[in-house]
Design an enzyme around this catalytic site. Structure first.
Site, PDB file in Angstrom:
ATOM      1  N   ASP A  45       0.946  -1.208   0.147  1.00  0.00           N
ATOM      2  CA  ASP A  45      -0.060  -0.017  -0.105  1.00  0.00           C
ATOM      3  C   ASP A  45       1.065   1.297   0.076  1.00  0.00           C
ATOM      4  O   ASP A  45       1.586   1.414   0.951  1.00  0.00           O
ATOM      5  CB  ASP A  45      -0.915   0.026   1.115  1.00  0.00           C
ATOM      6  N   TYR A  50       3.355   9.621  -0.453  1.00  0.00           N
ATOM      7  CA  TYR A  50       4.445   9.003   0.422  1.00  0.00           C
ATOM      8  C   TYR A  50       5.754   9.183  -0.471  1.00  0.00           C
ATOM      9  O   TYR A  50       6.682   8.914   0.212  1.00  0.00           O
ATOM     10  CB  TYR A  50       4.306   7.715   1.004  1.00  0.00           C
ATOM     11  N   LYS A  75      -2.674   5.779  -4.421  1.00  0.00           N
ATOM     12  CA  LYS A  75      -3.638   6.836  -4.202  1.00  0.00           C
ATOM     13  C   LYS A  75      -3.343   8.101  -4.674  1.00  0.00           C
ATOM     14  O   LYS A  75      -2.299   8.769  -4.788  1.00  0.00           O
ATOM     15  CB  LYS A  75      -3.761   6.925  -2.627  1.00  0.00           C
TER      16      LYS A  75
HETATM   17  P1  NAD Z   1       0.417   1.490  11.719  1.00  0.00           P
HETATM   18  O1  NAD Z   1      -0.625   1.357  12.657  1.00  0.00           O
HETATM   19  O2  NAD Z   1       0.636   0.385  10.866  1.00  0.00           O
HETATM   20  O3  NAD Z   1       1.603   1.656  12.918  1.00  0.00           O
HETATM   21  C1  NAD Z   1       3.015   1.816  12.322  1.00  0.00           C
HETATM   22  C2  NAD Z   1       4.063   1.806  13.542  1.00  0.00           C
HETATM   23  O4  NAD Z   1       3.593   1.068  14.590  1.00  0.00           O
HETATM   24  C3  NAD Z   1       5.495   1.591  13.160  1.00  0.00           C
HETATM   25  O5  NAD Z   1       5.973   2.813  12.973  1.00  0.00           O
HETATM   26  C4  NAD Z   1       6.148   1.361  14.470  1.00  0.00           C
HETATM   27  O6  NAD Z   1       6.496   2.438  15.270  1.00  0.00           O
HETATM   28  C5  NAD Z   1       4.831   0.580  15.183  1.00  0.00           C
HETATM   29  N1  NAD Z   1       5.005  -0.936  14.985  1.00  0.00           N
HETATM   30  C6  NAD Z   1       4.978  -1.645  13.710  1.00  0.00           C
HETATM   31  N2  NAD Z   1       4.908  -3.026  13.938  1.00  0.00           N
HETATM   32  C7  NAD Z   1       4.994  -3.244  15.481  1.00  0.00           C
HETATM   33  C8  NAD Z   1       5.074  -4.442  16.277  1.00  0.00           C
HETATM   34  N3  NAD Z   1       4.891  -5.511  15.860  1.00  0.00           N
HETATM   35  N4  NAD Z   1       4.997  -4.066  17.495  1.00  0.00           N
HETATM   36  C9  NAD Z   1       5.251  -2.951  18.220  1.00  0.00           C
HETATM   37  N5  NAD Z   1       5.125  -1.742  17.449  1.00  0.00           N
HETATM   38  C10 NAD Z   1       5.036  -1.723  16.086  1.00  0.00           C
HETATM   39  O7  NAD Z   1       0.390   2.994  11.278  1.00  0.00           O
HETATM   40  P2  NAD Z   1       0.403   3.643   9.604  1.00  0.00           P
HETATM   41  O8  NAD Z   1       2.041   3.368   9.115  1.00  0.00           O
HETATM   42  O9  NAD Z   1       0.186   5.127  10.122  1.00  0.00           O
HETATM   43  O10 NAD Z   1      -0.619   3.022   9.010  1.00  0.00           O
HETATM   44  C11 NAD Z   1      -0.242   1.655   8.317  1.00  0.00           C
HETATM   45  C12 NAD Z   1      -0.368   1.972   6.656  1.00  0.00           C
HETATM   46  O11 NAD Z   1      -1.889   2.584   6.399  1.00  0.00           O
HETATM   47  C13 NAD Z   1       0.449   3.042   6.071  1.00  0.00           C
HETATM   48  O12 NAD Z   1       1.693   2.669   5.976  1.00  0.00           O
HETATM   49  C14 NAD Z   1      -0.221   3.513   4.790  1.00  0.00           C
HETATM   50  O13 NAD Z   1      -0.089   2.492   3.933  1.00  0.00           O
HETATM   51  C15 NAD Z   1      -1.663   3.215   5.140  1.00  0.00           C
HETATM   52  N6  NAD Z   1      -2.268   4.950   5.787  1.00  0.00           N
HETATM   53  C16 NAD Z   1      -3.175   5.418   4.979  1.00  0.00           C
HETATM   54  C17 NAD Z   1      -3.598   6.393   5.274  1.00  0.00           C
HETATM   55  C18 NAD Z   1      -4.895   7.374   4.422  1.00  0.00           C
HETATM   56  O14 NAD Z   1      -5.149   8.282   4.737  1.00  0.00           O
HETATM   57  N7  NAD Z   1      -5.308   6.621   3.670  1.00  0.00           N
HETATM   58  C19 NAD Z   1      -3.175   7.372   6.361  1.00  0.00           C
HETATM   59  C20 NAD Z   1      -2.135   6.711   7.139  1.00  0.00           C
HETATM   60  C21 NAD Z   1      -1.746   5.494   6.788  1.00  0.00           C
END
Ligand code: NAD
Length: 274
Positions: A45, A50, A75
């Site tokens: 994704d 990004y 996106k």
């Molecule tokens: P997420 O909920 O996936 O959290 C990621 C963070 O959680 C990492 O940076 C790390 O600090 C922590 N983490 C990851 N694995 C872990 C584990 N096993 N144990 C403990 N901590 C851990 O947050 P995200 O990156 O904001 O969201 C995931 C994906 O969603 C993004 O990469 C993106 O592709 C998408 N996204 C889309 C939008 C949108 O507006 N459409 C907005 C934000 C994110």
């Protein structure tokens, strides 16, 4: 690792688990995506916003994995609304990704004050017609935005990608999606890690199931029928986040996690964002 799929309203099947690359630097994206592909992820994704589509494309090219075994989402950026602009922006993404089509193209934010998302959606229909996006959907759409697409266009989005984690359980949108055949993708599924994963309730469940708090929350999403793509820069966590298909939460535990809802968002309210 066998990753289940969800069948979309256009008949296509999307892997329920993917790898999200928000906030992964362009320079390290290929390496991180390769780490995910190596442990079995087949769904990535990304987004124009990004700034790392080239890195995703590099990892895809290096992997040698047949194109039809991968699911690639990008996106449309917020400054690219408009029927023709939406298709032109996709052409640029395809160049950066080194692909002839994406599996899924999403309107990143509805940008309601611009009020152009209906014409943008018509551009998305054009992109699908031209074979440049096999499935089309939206992100951060609220019910009134989805209602306008239903009234003014002829395609129901295959997916709405929304902020969704145990602090924000999105009851109303889930119900709307269920009624209208729209699949739910949960962004920030583990609440970006901070705060949420420290909840004592999650620590207890992690202990009970012999899993980490992140795995318990990701499993909760899977059991709700959500599509998730947690992000991590750490190869061990990338692997850990994929090991969620060898256990099940009880119905009571699924309900208990839902009680962590506070309504507090990490990102902006889509109604106020643009
Ligand atoms: P997420 O909920 O996936 O959290 C990621 C963070 O959680 C990492 O940076 C790390 O600090 C922590 N983490 C990851 N694995 C872990 C584990 N096993 N144990 C403990 N901590 C851990 O947050 P995200 O990156 O904001 O969201 C995931 C994906 O969603 C993004 O990469 C993106 O592709 C998408 N996204 C889309 C939008 C949108 O507006 N459409 C907005 C934000 C994110």
């Amino acid at each position: 690792m066998a990753i289940p799929t969800i069948t979309l309203n256009d008949g296509r099947e999307i892997p329920q688990l993917g790898f999200g690359v928000f906030q992964i630097e362009q320079g390290t994206t290929a390496e991180k995506v390769t780490a995910a592909l190596d442990v079995g992820y087949r769904h990535i994704d990304t987004a124009q916003m990004y700034g790392n589509e080239e890195g995703v494309g590099q990892a895809i090219a290096d992997s040698g994995i047949p194109r039809d075994e991968l699911w690639i989402t990008t996106k449309l950026n917020n400054d690219g609304h408009g029927r023709e602009e939406a298709v032109e922006r996709l052409d640029t993404s395809l160049d950066k990704l080194g692909l002839s089509y994406v599996d899924l193209y999403l309107i990143h934010w509805p940008q309601p004050t611009q009020d152009r998302y209906v014409e943008t959606w018509q551009g998305f229909e054009d992109a699908r017609q031209a074979g440049k996006a096999r499935s089309i959907g939206v992100s951060n759409f609220q019910i009134p935005h989805l209602e306008r697409l239903a009234q003014e266009t002829s395609t129901v989005p295959a997916i709405n990608q929304i902020e969704f984690h145990p602090h924000l359980v999105q009851h109303d949108l889930r119900e709307y999606h269920r009624k209208h055949g729209i699949a739910t993708e949960a962004w920030s599924p583990i609440g970006q890690g901070k705060g949420l994963l420290d909840a004592p309730e999650l620590a207890e469940l992690a202990e009970k199931y012999g899993k980490s708090g992140a795995q318990v929350v990701l499993r909760w999403h899977v059991q709700l029928g959500n599509i998730v793509f947690p992000k991590s820069n750490n190869p061990e966590r990338i692997k850990e986040n994929s090991e969620i298909f060898d256990f099940s939460l009880s119905d009571d535990d699924v309900a208990a996690i839902e009680k962590l809802h506070t309504g507090k968002r990490i990102g902006p309210n889509p109604d106020d964002n643009g």
